[in-house]
Design a protein around this motif. Structure first.
Motif, mmCIF file in Angstrom:
data_model
loop_
_atom_site.group_PDB
_atom_site.id
_atom_site.type_symbol
_atom_site.label_atom_id
_atom_site.label_comp_id
_atom_site.label_asym_id
_atom_site.label_seq_id
_atom_site.Cartn_x
_atom_site.Cartn_y
_atom_site.Cartn_z
ATOM 1 N N GLY A 134 0.764 -1.022 -0.026
ATOM 2 C CA GLY A 134 0.111 -0.098 0.034
ATOM 3 C C GLY A 134 0.793 1.183 0.052
ATOM 4 N N MET A 135 0.569 2.254 0.880
ATOM 5 C CA MET A 135 1.148 3.476 0.949
ATOM 6 C C MET A 135 1.532 3.775 2.204
ATOM 7 S SD MET A 135 -0.419 6.939 -0.834
ATOM 8 C CE MET A 135 0.441 8.392 -1.091
ATOM 9 N N ARG A 136 2.857 4.432 2.362
ATOM 10 C CA ARG A 136 3.050 4.966 3.690
ATOM 11 C C ARG A 136 3.510 6.360 3.606
ATOM 12 N NH1 ARG A 136 8.425 5.342 5.636
ATOM 13 N NH2 ARG A 136 9.279 3.948 3.819
ATOM 14 N N PHE A 137 3.054 7.160 4.938
ATOM 15 C CA PHE A 137 3.174 8.794 4.761
ATOM 16 C C PHE A 137 4.503 9.055 5.666
ATOM 17 C CE2 PHE A 137 -0.920 7.990 2.887
ATOM 18 C CZ PHE A 137 -1.256 9.117 2.240
ATOM 19 N N ASN A 138 5.263 9.652 5.309
ATOM 20 C CA ASN A 138 6.207 10.028 6.401
ATOM 21 C C ASN A 138 6.184 11.403 7.218
ATOM 22 O OD1 ASN A 138 8.428 8.214 5.554
ATOM 23 N ND2 ASN A 138 8.951 9.382 3.784
ATOM 24 N N HIS A 139 5.073 12.160 6.983
ATOM 25 C CA HIS A 139 4.963 13.292 7.733
ATOM 26 C C HIS A 139 3.257 13.533 8.007
ATOM 27 C CE1 HIS A 139 8.534 15.278 7.412
ATOM 28 N NE2 HIS A 139 8.592 14.675 6.086
ATOM 29 N N CYS A 140 2.852 12.287 8.900
ATOM 30 C CA CYS A 140 1.514 12.410 9.458
ATOM 31 C C CYS A 140 1.723 12.915 11.069
ATOM 32 C CB CYS A 140 0.825 11.169 9.656
ATOM 33 S SG CYS A 140 -0.702 10.960 10.254
ATOM 34 N N TYR A 141 0.776 13.705 11.561
ATOM 35 C CA TYR A 141 1.136 14.337 12.762
ATOM 36 C C TYR A 141 -0.304 14.411 13.492
ATOM 37 C CZ TYR A 141 5.286 16.103 10.993
ATOM 38 O OH TYR A 141 6.641 15.870 10.326
ATOM 39 N N SER A 142 -0.126 13.842 14.808
ATOM 40 C CA SER A 142 -1.230 14.032 15.829
ATOM 41 C C SER A 142 -1.148 14.983 16.723
ATOM 42 C CB SER A 142 -1.165 12.475 16.348
ATOM 43 O OG SER A 142 0.040 12.476 17.345
ATOM 44 N N GLN A 143 -1.901 15.089 17.583
ATOM 45 C CA GLN A 143 -1.783 15.809 18.807
ATOM 46 C C GLN A 143 -0.917 15.059 19.729
ATOM 47 O OE1 GLN A 143 -3.071 18.537 17.392
ATOM 48 N NE2 GLN A 143 -3.976 19.062 19.248
ATOM 49 N N PRO A 144 -0.295 15.710 20.842
ATOM 50 C CA PRO A 144 0.900 15.007 21.459
ATOM 51 C C PRO A 144 0.208 14.080 22.664
ATOM 52 C CG PRO A 144 0.530 17.477 22.224
ATOM 53 C CD PRO A 144 -0.260 17.294 20.958
ATOM 54 N N ILE A 145 -1.211 14.107 22.824
ATOM 55 C CA ILE A 145 -1.746 13.201 23.682
ATOM 56 C C ILE A 145 -2.970 12.771 23.220
ATOM 57 C CG2 ILE A 145 -0.711 14.091 25.837
ATOM 58 C CD1 ILE A 145 -2.803 16.214 26.256
ATOM 59 N N CYS A 146 -3.677 11.927 23.986
ATOM 60 C CA CYS A 146 -4.590 10.954 23.355
ATOM 61 C C CYS A 146 -5.892 11.615 23.261
ATOM 62 C CB CYS A 146 -4.538 9.687 24.080
ATOM 63 S SG CYS A 146 -4.990 9.629 26.111
ATOM 64 N N VAL B 160 5.700 5.706 -1.132
ATOM 65 C CA VAL B 160 6.073 6.437 -0.255
ATOM 66 C C VAL B 160 5.900 7.852 -0.231
ATOM 67 C CG1 VAL B 160 7.558 7.040 1.777
ATOM 68 C CG2 VAL B 160 7.436 4.693 0.800
ATOM 69 N N THR B 161 5.354 8.773 0.542
ATOM 70 C CA THR B 161 5.166 10.263 0.389
ATOM 71 C C THR B 161 5.616 11.090 1.331
ATOM 72 O OG1 THR B 161 3.476 11.729 -0.417
ATOM 73 C CG2 THR B 161 2.599 10.078 1.076
ATOM 74 N N ASP B 162 5.965 11.920 0.853
ATOM 75 C CA ASP B 162 6.410 13.334 2.132
ATOM 76 C C ASP B 162 5.138 14.316 2.372
ATOM 77 O OD1 ASP B 162 8.793 12.227 2.639
ATOM 78 O OD2 ASP B 162 9.751 13.335 0.978
ATOM 79 N N ASP B 163 4.157 14.036 1.858
ATOM 80 C CA ASP B 163 3.139 15.080 1.832
ATOM 81 C C ASP B 163 2.452 15.019 3.308
ATOM 82 O OD1 ASP B 163 2.971 15.366 -0.920
ATOM 83 O OD2 ASP B 163 0.991 14.428 -1.359
ATOM 84 N N LEU B 164 2.067 16.323 3.742
ATOM 85 C CA LEU B 164 1.732 16.465 4.981
ATOM 86 C C LEU B 164 0.197 15.809 5.187
ATOM 87 C CD1 LEU B 164 2.712 20.191 5.682
ATOM 88 C CD2 LEU B 164 3.548 18.154 6.869
ATOM 89 N N VAL B 165 0.067 15.111 6.520
ATOM 90 C CA VAL B 165 -1.199 14.870 6.868
ATOM 91 C C VAL B 165 -1.462 15.252 8.228
ATOM 92 C CG1 VAL B 165 -2.776 12.951 7.281
ATOM 93 C CG2 VAL B 165 -1.265 12.935 5.254
ATOM 94 N N ASP B 166 -2.832 15.740 8.538
ATOM 95 C CA ASP B 166 -3.055 16.299 9.892
ATOM 96 C C ASP B 166 -4.096 15.299 9.985
ATOM 97 O OD1 ASP B 166 -3.088 18.387 12.036
ATOM 98 O OD2 ASP B 166 -5.245 18.221 11.466
ATOM 99 N N PHE B 167 -4.463 15.113 11.469
ATOM 100 C CA PHE B 167 -5.269 14.127 11.908
ATOM 101 C C PHE B 167 -7.153 14.492 11.289
ATOM 102 C CE2 PHE B 167 -4.438 11.033 15.608
ATOM 103 C CZ PHE B 167 -3.708 10.491 14.627
#
Length: 438
Positions: free
Chosen positions: A49-61, A302-309
């Motif tokens: 499939g596909m993997r994202f190098n730049h996915c970002y969450s919040q720092p806590i759950c 593999v992509t370096d595109d930004l992803v936000d939650f």
């Protein structure tokens, strides 16, 4: 959107499974370069499939859970620890309204059982009110064990498992597999916010020594078992013949556990990474994202595109034809075109608003970033490619990037819109009378 996004060749709608591990940073996965941990099934999803190098969450759950379920930044709808506004439209509602059977299984933590403001207990959202036809969840309305001999809330009923070999993550995974089996002829959406790999660091059914107590070793076993459970779901999709018609998204809610007591240290490409849960650095916010749908998502990309939650909701809508909630201001950007091998319109930046843990702080932490640069609202700029721990702020210069990221920050509300302050007990969640800081 073209119908190819939401229908397979046989005319069936695209099923979706969103899996989110708990306290598992990107550095523990083999597909991201780890040789310390064993994650063959997730690695396989990445390879096919596909993997994202730049996915970002919040720092806590809890803030991450609110964000991923609503498509909104926390600045718009985060209330307080362990609470989600019962008026919010979620991914569950969206898929339910699109005619999908819906299910959530795993860690809930959105109703107020564990809130640090007693007056907020029970003021959040129950699974059945968040758009889910079925649920099997821990941390809903009672303080119970989550791992061995757990107590879970199953379709509204608190259920205790007394068998000494009963393991909560197994039960939650089996619940999803049974849901898939029963809905194989119908479009379905399953959301799996996993219990693993959050502390307490326990042994698993696959641990060589079931009495082991070492945090690091047990965490490594927990990562391996988390991977096994993801594989179990993939196998069920194959078994019932819907694998090629099902989008699987796998991510994590924040970084790995840190701190002097029970902190986790991992080696990645020759660099030692200390768990950073709770920190606003990459160690706390950079997470894995793997997408898999054989025949639709190109293998090995593999992509370096930004992803936000917040991007999960519009992406899921685009892939299924579901309608986004009307009347809401959403912050997410769909990455569905990228999943299908197209360029799409990648994010130029993402924004994050953090009110602290476990509850609101007087001064929230706000930043905007791209793949390399990160600007905090107080003016500190970091070149993350050279300073991943954010120890050397760039206080002057780099005017062009500052202008870009400052404009991103200024485009969002200046303060949280629904923050609850315990000292002001007149404004309880459940209606529209939250205290606005703006």
């Amino acid at each position: 959107l073209p119908t190819m996004l939401s229908h397979a060749a046989d005319g069936k709608k695209t099923n979706e499974i969103l899996i989110m591990s708990d306290d598992t940073g990107y550095e523990v996965f083999g597909c991201y370069g780890s040789k310390q941990y064993q994650t063959p099934r997730i690695d396989e999803l990445s390879e096919t499939g596909m993997r994202f190098n730049h996915c970002y969450s919040q720092p806590i759950c809890c803030p991450s859970r609110v964000k991923i379920m609503t498509g909104k930044s926390n600045v718009r709808n985060y209330i307080y620890w362990d609470i989600m506004d019962p008026n919010e439209k979620t991914i569950g509602h969206m898929m339910q309204e699109a005619g999908y059977a819906t299910c959530v299984s795993g860690k809930w933590q959105l109703y107020g059982r564990g809130t640090f403001a007693p007056e907020l207990k029970g003021k959040g959202t129950l699974p059945e009110n968040a758009g889910f036809d079925e649920h099997c969840c821990w941390q809903v309305d009672a303080k119970t064990p989550r791992y061995w001999q757990p107590e879970l809330r199953i379709n509204g009923e608190d259920t205790a498992f007394s068998d000494k070999d009963a393991f909560g993550p197994d039960i939650c995974t089996d619940f999803i597999c049974d849901f898939i089996e029963r809905n194989k002829e119908n479009p379905f959406f399953a959301y799996y916010p996993m219990m693993l790999t959050h502390n307490p660091f326990t042994t698993t059914p696959d641990s060589a020594d079931r009495s082991a107590t070492g945090n690091q070793k047990n965490f490594e076993d927990m990562v391996a078992y988390m991977d096994t459970l993801v594989g179990r779901i993939a196998d069920k999709l194959d078994e019932v013949g819907v694998r090629e018609n099902t989008l699987v998204l796998f991510t994590g809610d924040n970084g790995s556990p840190g701190g002097k007591k029970g902190g986790i240290t991992s080696e990645l490409n020759g660099v030692m990474i200390e768990g950073g849960k709770g920190k606003t650095t990459d160690a706390g916010t950079r997470v894995a994202l793997v997408a898999n749908m054989p025949g639709k998502i190109p293998a090995g990309r593999v992509t370096d595109d930004l992803v936000d939650f917040s991007d999960m909701m519009p992406t899921m809508a685009a892939m299924t034809g579901a309608a986004l909630p009307k009347g809401d201001v959403l912050d997410g950007v769909s990455f569905a075109p990228q999943l299908l091998g197209k360029k799409g319109v990648p994010r130029e930046w993402l924004y994050s608003y953090v009110e602290g843990a476990p509850g609101p702080e007087p001064d929230p932490v706000i930043w905007a970033r791209d793949q390399r640069w990160k600007l905090y609202s107080d003016g500190r700029l970091f070149d993350i490619s050279k300073d991943v721990l954010e120890q050397n702020p760039i206080l002057t210069g780099e005017d062009q990037i500052r202008e870009k990221l400052r404009a991103a920050i200024d485009s969002m509300p200046p303060t949280g819109l629904k923050i609850y302050r315990p000292k002001d007990s007149s404004n309880l969640p459940g209606g529209s009378n939250y205290r606005s800081k703006g």
